[in-house]
Design a protein around this motif. Structure first.
Motif, mmCIF file in Angstrom:
data_model
loop_
_atom_site.group_PDB
_atom_site.id
_atom_site.type_symbol
_atom_site.label_atom_id
_atom_site.label_comp_id
_atom_site.label_asym_id
_atom_site.label_seq_id
_atom_site.Cartn_x
_atom_site.Cartn_y
_atom_site.Cartn_z
ATOM 1 N N PHE A 330 -32.897 26.893 -14.701
ATOM 2 C CA PHE A 330 -31.681 26.519 -13.982
ATOM 3 C C PHE A 330 -30.742 27.719 -13.940
ATOM 4 C CE2 PHE A 330 -33.444 22.802 -16.008
ATOM 5 C CZ PHE A 330 -33.366 21.810 -15.045
ATOM 6 N N THR A 331 -30.209 28.005 -12.774
ATOM 7 C CA THR A 331 -29.257 29.102 -12.604
ATOM 8 C C THR A 331 -28.086 28.615 -11.765
ATOM 9 O OG1 THR A 331 -31.061 30.721 -12.649
ATOM 10 C CG2 THR A 331 -28.940 31.458 -11.785
ATOM 11 N N VAL A 332 -26.867 28.843 -12.251
ATOM 12 C CA VAL A 332 -25.670 28.436 -11.531
ATOM 13 C C VAL A 332 -25.169 29.584 -10.658
ATOM 14 C CG1 VAL A 332 -23.276 27.656 -11.738
ATOM 15 C CG2 VAL A 332 -24.989 26.834 -13.356
ATOM 16 N N LEU A 333 -24.912 29.296 -9.388
ATOM 17 C CA LEU A 333 -24.341 30.292 -8.489
ATOM 18 C C LEU A 333 -22.848 30.411 -8.736
ATOM 19 C CD1 LEU A 333 -26.150 29.276 -5.167
ATOM 20 C CD2 LEU A 333 -26.815 31.055 -6.798
ATOM 21 N N LYS A 334 -22.389 31.622 -8.983
ATOM 22 C CA LYS A 334 -20.959 31.855 -9.200
ATOM 23 C C LYS A 334 -20.224 32.145 -7.903
ATOM 24 C CE LYS A 334 -21.440 35.136 -12.246
ATOM 25 N NZ LYS A 334 -21.116 36.154 -13.275
ATOM 26 N N GLU A 335 -20.982 32.369 -6.822
ATOM 27 C CA GLU A 335 -20.382 32.643 -5.519
ATOM 28 C C GLU A 335 -21.088 31.785 -4.468
ATOM 29 O OE1 GLU A 335 -17.845 34.551 -5.223
ATOM 30 O OE2 GLU A 335 -17.887 35.626 -7.148
ATOM 31 N N ASN A 336 -20.405 31.554 -3.338
ATOM 32 C CA ASN A 336 -21.083 30.946 -2.193
ATOM 33 C C ASN A 336 -22.223 31.882 -1.784
ATOM 34 O OD1 ASN A 336 -18.930 28.947 -2.051
ATOM 35 N ND2 ASN A 336 -17.700 30.581 -1.125
ATOM 36 N N THR A 337 -23.404 31.332 -1.565
ATOM 37 C CA THR A 337 -24.604 32.169 -1.488
ATOM 38 C C THR A 337 -25.541 31.739 -0.367
ATOM 39 O OG1 THR A 337 -24.510 32.526 -3.893
ATOM 40 C CG2 THR A 337 -26.601 32.988 -2.796
ATOM 41 N N ILE A 338 -26.016 32.711 0.396
ATOM 42 C CA ILE A 338 -27.135 32.506 1.313
ATOM 43 C C ILE A 338 -28.396 33.035 0.635
ATOM 44 C CG2 ILE A 338 -28.135 33.050 3.560
ATOM 45 C CD1 ILE A 338 -25.380 33.516 4.647
ATOM 46 N N ILE A 339 -29.461 32.257 0.658
ATOM 47 C CA ILE A 339 -30.762 32.697 0.150
ATOM 48 C C ILE A 339 -31.629 33.042 1.360
ATOM 49 C CG2 ILE A 339 -32.865 31.987 -1.058
ATOM 50 C CD1 ILE A 339 -31.132 30.334 -2.911
ATOM 51 N N THR A 340 -32.179 34.257 1.379
ATOM 52 C CA THR A 340 -32.832 34.746 2.593
ATOM 53 C C THR A 340 -34.353 34.836 2.501
ATOM 54 O OG1 THR A 340 -32.637 37.091 1.985
ATOM 55 C CG2 THR A 340 -30.760 36.085 3.114
ATOM 56 N N ASN A 341 -34.936 34.578 1.336
ATOM 57 C CA ASN A 341 -36.399 34.621 1.229
ATOM 58 C C ASN A 341 -36.835 33.925 -0.051
ATOM 59 O OD1 ASN A 341 -35.468 37.049 -0.384
ATOM 60 N ND2 ASN A 341 -37.649 37.058 -0.862
ATOM 61 N N PHE A 342 -38.123 33.713 -0.197
ATOM 62 C CA PHE A 342 -38.695 33.097 -1.395
ATOM 63 C C PHE A 342 -40.042 33.746 -1.675
ATOM 64 C CE2 PHE A 342 -41.515 29.403 -2.826
ATOM 65 C CZ PHE A 342 -41.201 29.553 -4.170
ATOM 66 N N ALA A 390 -27.561 28.095 2.883
ATOM 67 C CA ALA A 390 -26.390 28.562 2.136
ATOM 68 C C ALA A 390 -25.907 27.449 1.222
ATOM 69 C CB ALA A 390 -25.277 29.000 3.085
ATOM 70 N N PHE A 391 -25.315 27.838 0.086
ATOM 71 C CA PHE A 391 -24.886 26.872 -0.918
ATOM 72 C C PHE A 391 -23.527 27.271 -1.479
ATOM 73 C CE2 PHE A 391 -29.509 27.362 -1.001
ATOM 74 C CZ PHE A 391 -29.886 26.088 -0.590
ATOM 75 N N PRO A 392 -22.694 26.279 -1.829
ATOM 76 C CA PRO A 392 -21.376 26.596 -2.382
ATOM 77 C C PRO A 392 -21.469 27.048 -3.829
ATOM 78 C CG PRO A 392 -21.711 24.228 -2.381
ATOM 79 C CD PRO A 392 -22.909 24.823 -1.682
ATOM 80 N N LYS A 393 -20.466 27.773 -4.283
ATOM 81 C CA LYS A 393 -20.412 28.185 -5.680
ATOM 82 C C LYS A 393 -20.462 26.943 -6.574
ATOM 83 C CE LYS A 393 -16.488 30.177 -4.911
ATOM 84 N NZ LYS A 393 -15.207 30.935 -5.045
ATOM 85 N N GLY A 394 -21.123 27.078 -7.701
ATOM 86 C CA GLY A 394 -21.315 25.930 -8.585
ATOM 87 C C GLY A 394 -22.632 25.210 -8.359
ATOM 88 N N TYR A 444 -18.012 30.809 4.093
ATOM 89 C CA TYR A 444 -18.874 29.658 3.847
ATOM 90 C C TYR A 444 -18.470 28.468 4.716
ATOM 91 C CZ TYR A 444 -21.343 25.871 1.518
ATOM 92 O OH TYR A 444 -22.140 24.777 1.267
ATOM 93 N N GLN A 445 -17.185 28.250 4.873
ATOM 94 C CA GLN A 445 -16.735 27.161 5.738
ATOM 95 C C GLN A 445 -17.145 27.414 7.189
ATOM 96 O OE1 GLN A 445 -15.477 24.221 4.781
ATOM 97 N NE2 GLN A 445 -15.800 24.987 2.682
ATOM 98 N N ALA A 446 -17.097 28.676 7.607
ATOM 99 C CA ALA A 446 -17.547 29.002 8.960
ATOM 100 C C ALA A 446 -19.050 28.768 9.095
ATOM 101 C CB ALA A 446 -17.194 30.450 9.289
ATOM 102 N N HIS A 451 -23.658 25.298 11.052
ATOM 103 C CA HIS A 451 -24.974 24.791 10.697
ATOM 104 C C HIS A 451 -25.022 23.305 10.383
ATOM 105 C CE1 HIS A 451 -25.457 29.141 10.042
ATOM 106 N NE2 HIS A 451 -26.726 28.938 10.249
ATOM 107 N N THR A 452 -23.890 22.660 10.181
ATOM 108 C CA THR A 452 -23.893 21.236 9.893
ATOM 109 C C THR A 452 -23.933 20.456 11.181
ATOM 110 O OG1 THR A 452 -22.609 21.610 7.876
ATOM 111 C CG2 THR A 452 -22.672 19.350 8.736
ATOM 112 N N PRO A 453 -24.910 19.567 11.376
ATOM 113 C CA PRO A 453 -24.976 18.783 12.635
ATOM 114 C C PRO A 453 -23.732 17.923 12.822
ATOM 115 C CG PRO A 453 -27.010 18.596 11.366
ATOM 116 C CD PRO A 453 -26.008 19.265 10.477
#
Length: 460
Positions: A330-342, A390-394, A444-446, A451-453
């Motif tokens: 488990f890892t907590v994101l400290k910033e709003n984050t986009i993940i671009t690959n896996f 993308a995911f919010p901080k926390g 992040y809000q933008a 991206h939110t339908p």
């Protein structure tokens, strides 16, 4: 006391059904006979022959009908179960659009299955497409994919590995020969020669920064459930990790990594013996953004752990003989984050890996899942820019990892052995290599707005 069992991604639950439907019915109106020359050779040229040609890494060539015909049944099995080409991400889970997708389409799989089931007919030789040029050197994957040669190639010193020897970790340094700051849009590591591909298990290029290049230091991740990752904040950032079968890292448009004069690459190369003395190392190619088109965001490479560290003295990973095992991190994101690959990373006992995001409000989003990991192909799945989540901080990034230490695992050197965490090939580890980009709250809000339908309006 409540016992929590690991949650399986939807792709695991649908696996049996997917395999059962691997041989589709012939659609109405399709030709009765599928031939090699007209139908199959173009598929092999587009998706297979870069490896399946003389003197390449594949065990057989698939260039001519005479090459392919003896392997017809094996080809059918490998493509219908999606073992080949090496694109093992589950097509029913998480992100499904990629920049580097080498998989066969459903129609292409159908044609190959029908070709074999129909007797693997050759067809009219006049229908054969013009042959593609053979690969005669240690070519860059990005060049094969049409991106042109790298702007800069940096080589490591080479190491001579004896025919029989314990695993070695070769850690030389190389200068980054730039005379001005340059932004990197894509990187690729490869062994320094074709034979070196046999001895280099993986290589990490650490970026030794100049005092003026501090933007690379922040990783934007935290810790959860005892998974200590504080060292990631202060250590040298990773420019790229390469492992057997991996291609390039292509960053999201408008993001990249900054290299400056006076900086270096510190190599960490895992080399193992293969029964023949071989000399080799690795080299990294850098593709730069054109001057005047510099990006506004950094891309950071992070290894999200699939193993939760225990209390002092408690084993982080302990796989009994002849067993299937499970770990999670488990890892907590400290910033709003986009993940671009896996890119899932295991050693020989790795079986499956899933990544999901647990949002601050508790809801869960599946990101990606590989259910049939193959040690020989450390495939990097690069999300399309408009598909990267993308995911919010926390948010908690939850990595689930499964291991197969039984005789059913063809890569397993000895199912009678206990296996623990370690860097050797015969040890085990589990983490997801992912490039991330950080967003401000406004950004992040933008992103959400784009991206939110929009909610649907129900008619009364």
């Amino acid at each position: 006391m409540r016992i929590c069992m690991p949650r399986l991604p939807l792709g695991v639950l649908s696996l049996v059904g997917a395999l059962a439907s691997a041989t589709p019915a012939i659609a109405a109106g399709t030709p009765a006979t599928v031939t090699f020359t007209k139908d199959i050779a173009p598929i092999f040229q587009a998706k297979c022959q870069s490896c399946h040609q003389p003197n390449s890494i594949a065990p057989m060539s698939l260039i001519t009908y005479q090459d392919a015909r003896p392997w017809a049944r094996s080809i059918r099995n490998r493509v219908s179960t999606r073992q080949m080409p090496p694109w093992h991400i589950d097509p029913s889970v998480g992100v499904q659009r990629f920049k580097n997708d080498i998989s066969l389409t459903r129609d292409q799989i159908d044609l190959i299955v029908r070709w074999v089931d129909g007797g693997a007919v050759q067809g009219d030789p006049k229908d054969m497409p013009p042959p593609k040029p053979l690969v005669t050197d240690n070519e860059w994957q990005a060049v094969k994919d049409g991106f042109g040669p790298p702007d800069l190639v940096i080589k490591s010193p080479e190491y001579t590995m004896p025919a029989q020897h314990q695993d070695m970790w070769w850690r030389p340094m190389s200068d980054i020969p730039v005379s001005e700051p340059r932004w990197v849009r894509m990187v690729e590591i490869r062994p320094s020669n074709l034979k070196a591909r046999r001895i280099v298990h993986h290589a990490i290029a650490y970026h030794v920064l100049s005092p003026d290049n501090t933007a690379e230091v922040n990783t934007g991740i935290g810790s959860f459930g005892g998974a200590a990752v504080d060292d990631l904040v202060n250590r040298r950032p990773q420019l790229m990790e390469w492992a057997i079968g991996k291609g390039y890292d292509r960053y999201m448009e408008g993001t990249g990594k900054l290299v400056m004069p006076g900086e270096k690459i510190s190599w960490d190369q895992h080399i193992h013996a293969v029964g023949e003395e071989i000399t080799g190392g690795t080299e990294i190619g850098l593709w730069f953004y054109p001057k005047g088109q510099e990006p506004t965001k950094h891309s950071y490479l992070v290894a999200f752990s699939g193993i939760k560290r225990g209390l002092p003295g408690e084993a982080a990973l302990d796989i009994p003989p002849n067993s299937i095992a499970y770990t999670e991190g488990f890892t907590v994101l400290k910033e709003n984050t986009i993940i671009t690959n896996f890119q899932p990373h295991f050693h020989l006992r790795g079986k499956a890996m899933g990544v999901e995001a647990i949002f601050p409000d508790g809801h869960i989003q599946q990101i990606s899942y590989v259910g049939n990991f193959n040690f020989n192909w450390m495939t990097n799945y690069i999300y399309a820019d408009d598909a990267a989540p993308a995911f919010p901080k926390g948010t908690i990034i939850h990595v689930s990892a499964w291991y197969d230490n039984t005789s059913a695992n063809k890569n397993n050197p000895d199912p009678e052995q206990w296996v623990g965490y370690g860097d050797r090939t015969v040890d085990e580890m589990a983490h997801a290599w992912m490039n991330v980009v950080y967003l401000t709250d406004a950004e992040y809000q933008a992103w959400l707005a784009k991206h939110t339908p929009a909610p649907t309006t129900q008619q009364q």
